[in-house]
Scaffold this active site. Sequence first.
Site, PDB file in Angstrom:
ATOM      1  N   ASP A 289       0.810  -1.220   0.000  1.00 54.56           N
ATOM      2  CA  ASP A 289       0.000   0.000   0.000  1.00 54.56           C
ATOM      3  C   ASP A 289       0.848   1.276   0.000  1.00 54.56           C
ATOM      4  O   ASP A 289       0.326   2.365  -0.202  1.00 54.56           O
ATOM      5  CB  ASP A 289      -0.946  -0.001   1.206  1.00 54.56           C
ATOM      6  CG  ASP A 289      -1.898  -1.184   1.178  1.00 54.56           C
ATOM      7  OD1 ASP A 289      -2.229  -1.638   0.060  1.00 54.56           O
ATOM      8  OD2 ASP A 289      -2.302  -1.667   2.245  1.00 54.56           O
TER       9      ASP A 289
ATOM     10  N   ARG B 216      -6.059  -0.205  -0.466  1.00 60.59           N
ATOM     11  CA  ARG B 216      -6.855   0.285   0.665  1.00 60.59           C
ATOM     12  C   ARG B 216      -7.212   1.769   0.513  1.00 60.59           C
ATOM     13  O   ARG B 216      -7.766   2.143  -0.505  1.00 60.59           O
ATOM     14  CB  ARG B 216      -6.118  -0.010   1.975  1.00 60.59           C
ATOM     15  CG  ARG B 216      -5.998  -1.524   2.220  1.00 60.59           C
ATOM     16  CD  ARG B 216      -5.803  -1.827   3.682  1.00 60.59           C
ATOM     17  NE  ARG B 216      -4.665  -1.084   4.227  1.00 60.59           N
ATOM     18  CZ  ARG B 216      -4.364  -1.022   5.514  1.00 60.59           C
ATOM     19  NH1 ARG B 216      -5.104  -1.668   6.389  1.00 60.59           N
ATOM     20  NH2 ARG B 216      -3.320  -0.348   5.933  1.00 60.59           N
TER      21      ARG B 216
END
Lengths: 420, 420
Positions: free
Chosen positions: B144, B192
């Site tokens: 991420d 995310r």
Amino acid sequence: MPKKNAFYAQSGGVTAVINASACGVIEAAREHDDRIDRVYAGLNGIVGALREELIDVSQESVDSIAALRHTPSGAFGSCRYKLKSLEQNRAEYERLIEVFKAHDIGYFFYNGGGDSADTCLKVSQLSEKMGYPIRAIHIPKTVDNDLPITDNCPGFGSVAKYVAVSTKEAALDVASMCDTSTKVFILEVMGRHAGWIAAAGALAQETEGDAPHVILFPEVAFDKEKFLARVQKTVEEKGYCVIVASEGAQYEDGTFLADAGSVDAFGHKQLGGVAPTLANMVKSELGLKYHWALADYLQRAARHIASATDVEQAYAVGRAAVEMAAAGKNAIMPTIERAPGPDYDWSVGEAPLNEIANVEKMMPKEFISEDGFGITAAGRDYLLPLIQGEDYPPYHNGVPQYAKLKKVLVEKKLKEGFDV
Amino acid sequence: MPKKNAFYAQSGGVTAVINASACGVIEAAREHDDRIDRVYAGLNGIVGALREELIDVSQESVDSIAALRHTPSGAFGSCRYKLKSLEQNRAEYERLIEVFKAHDIGYFFYNGGGDSADTCLKVSQLSEKMGYPIRAIHIPKTVDNDLPITDNCPGFGSVAKYVAVSTKEAALDVASMCDTSTKVFILEVMGRHAGWIAAAGALAQETEGDAPHVILFPEVAFDKEKFLARVQKTVEEKGYCVIVASEGAQYEDGTFLADAGSVDAFGHKQLGGVAPTLANMVKSELGLKYHWALADYLQRAARHIASATDVEQAYAVGRAAVEMAAAGKNAIMPTIERAPGPDYDWSVGEAPLNEIANVEKMMPKEFISEDGFGITAAGRDYLLPLIQGEDYPPYHNGVPQYAKLKKVLVEKKLKEGFDV
């Protein structure tokens, strides 16, 4: 036959190596310049011929043509356009012949699957009847591996390699997460009515019991209870379960799993969802945490992980098509022939188009394991050679450097257009 | 400090290169055998420590450890298990210290994202209070890319490369089919709440106007009308439109697109579906044929197309963690520092864990283009170096040959177990 131009077109869903066949055609045509003058490629496949939109391949650099060998997709454009039967739309075939006549085209190379083999055959037959004979050669291409006679289809080996590699990698991921998180992973793959691509997932296995633990083939009727029991048992024994599911997986009555139920917020039926359908089953019936992936175009475009064997074969059938045409052959398709014996050895053969057109080759029963969830040793022996070798493209700025063609169109000669 | 054993654990979602960090830790520890005796790895991450399930890394061959550098996923097992706060569950932390004491562990290397940085810090603090000081070093890992201070996070570069390569390849596929078939292709990617991975799709572009034509970031509120208008315009101008959508894409009010509506036949809400949600919009509002892919685990497990830069950095931070610990440092994390200037140059720095833990780094506004659908030159300058270089694993039987560890557990010394 006096020196004539050649027409080449890409047909149907593209692959990681169809351009390698184009490369083979164009490079071989150059060597036969006593018989073949220019090569014209249809812009977006056969519709390019109907619209008289012909790309003059001689305008592309030698380097660009060589780069086609490592470029995925259809560099000249492909199409999903099935010519109707002669009875239904003779005008289309006549238009093709007219365009070929206008541009002095004596060779027709059609690079596709079963439907295009049929078109190729019809073009050859009709052109003869119309007094303008054309040597029509079909060049095999399909990730679905469903053409008859040929041992395998160029395009399949690379998607098979992609699926085997991806399954192996994702399985390691799930294995490392399963203790506290994801227990079931589902990869949905292409293949239409044939389970060849799903079967390739099994090549991720090194030893018995390795992932994938369940493969769902269109050839085996889906039995929900049996499937769930197997998933449950695998999770109990190994801690996780990896599933490779064909998009064509179906129930006994022929209902596709992909059609089996999802609707969106507006009540629209959602298609293309074998993986989410299975994931919902796993969640609601077994209460297991899942992840799923849908590779879709990624799998057939993945030239970065193409099978070197597949690239060589795709190139070879392209070259062979030109050799065959130059030798006066017509209405045939070069095939891949596998030599008997334990070592893999292949050569290019040929098959008449009337034996190819409209015949679909399914996975033989003896390639599918008795429980219906895997492949047999015979299946593995068949598949394994097809994914051998890596053939990496060159990279620039961190991504593959693929051919970019100029696609210069030849001046139109016909007065009338043609609506496609 | 007298010679002590070291404990290493992998935490959270795994990556294509977290094992390269493990390799760096283990190889560097060998060189510091004056201070570090054995390396124990937690079976399935930190829960391995809580359960006293410690893998004796010295039982693995030198070759197996070297092979970790090219093996994706978490070879020792990872976990999604966040230790509660000290107030909520002091027993967990005390158990950790007990296990460390029992096995003479003086070094704690925790390889993960923001949550594990926080755990690492707490272990360091509590161990000191409990009179058994441990040098705790956090090793950055997250696809991420959302850890602060470090220029980037090991794991991200490889998923970025996968997304860039896959987007480029799938875009060529759509381009060749769009005349008669698919007009819109959507690739859903991870990330995310941060748009870093989606942004990497832009690295598929060679020149302005290249695919992907639309990127959807979690950082930019989704505006349906604006999105559909852009898709429509792109299809009109280019014949097709390629979209890369972050799983975290959301409306102005914070509703995730993935939550926005699909239910299955049983009325269960379906999650994880940004791509199908967008596809339904494109179909129902614009009437365009679409395809979509959900890469899911494939993207973060894709060691076969890892970024060489990422592999080097992952290995380097693993090594650096050991160097730092051996030098007496504690409660820090090795970082990647980017040297200023036009040429990419990096080195390993360090940051205190209290500045890392629980801070999420989002995409800066200046990396997102004004229309919200792409990245700026500054964004590209940041991202491009991270995907440079290929680092191919060895192949056997057509698939990558990844490390297989024996994972021999150390004999337990504590009388009591611990429920996790």
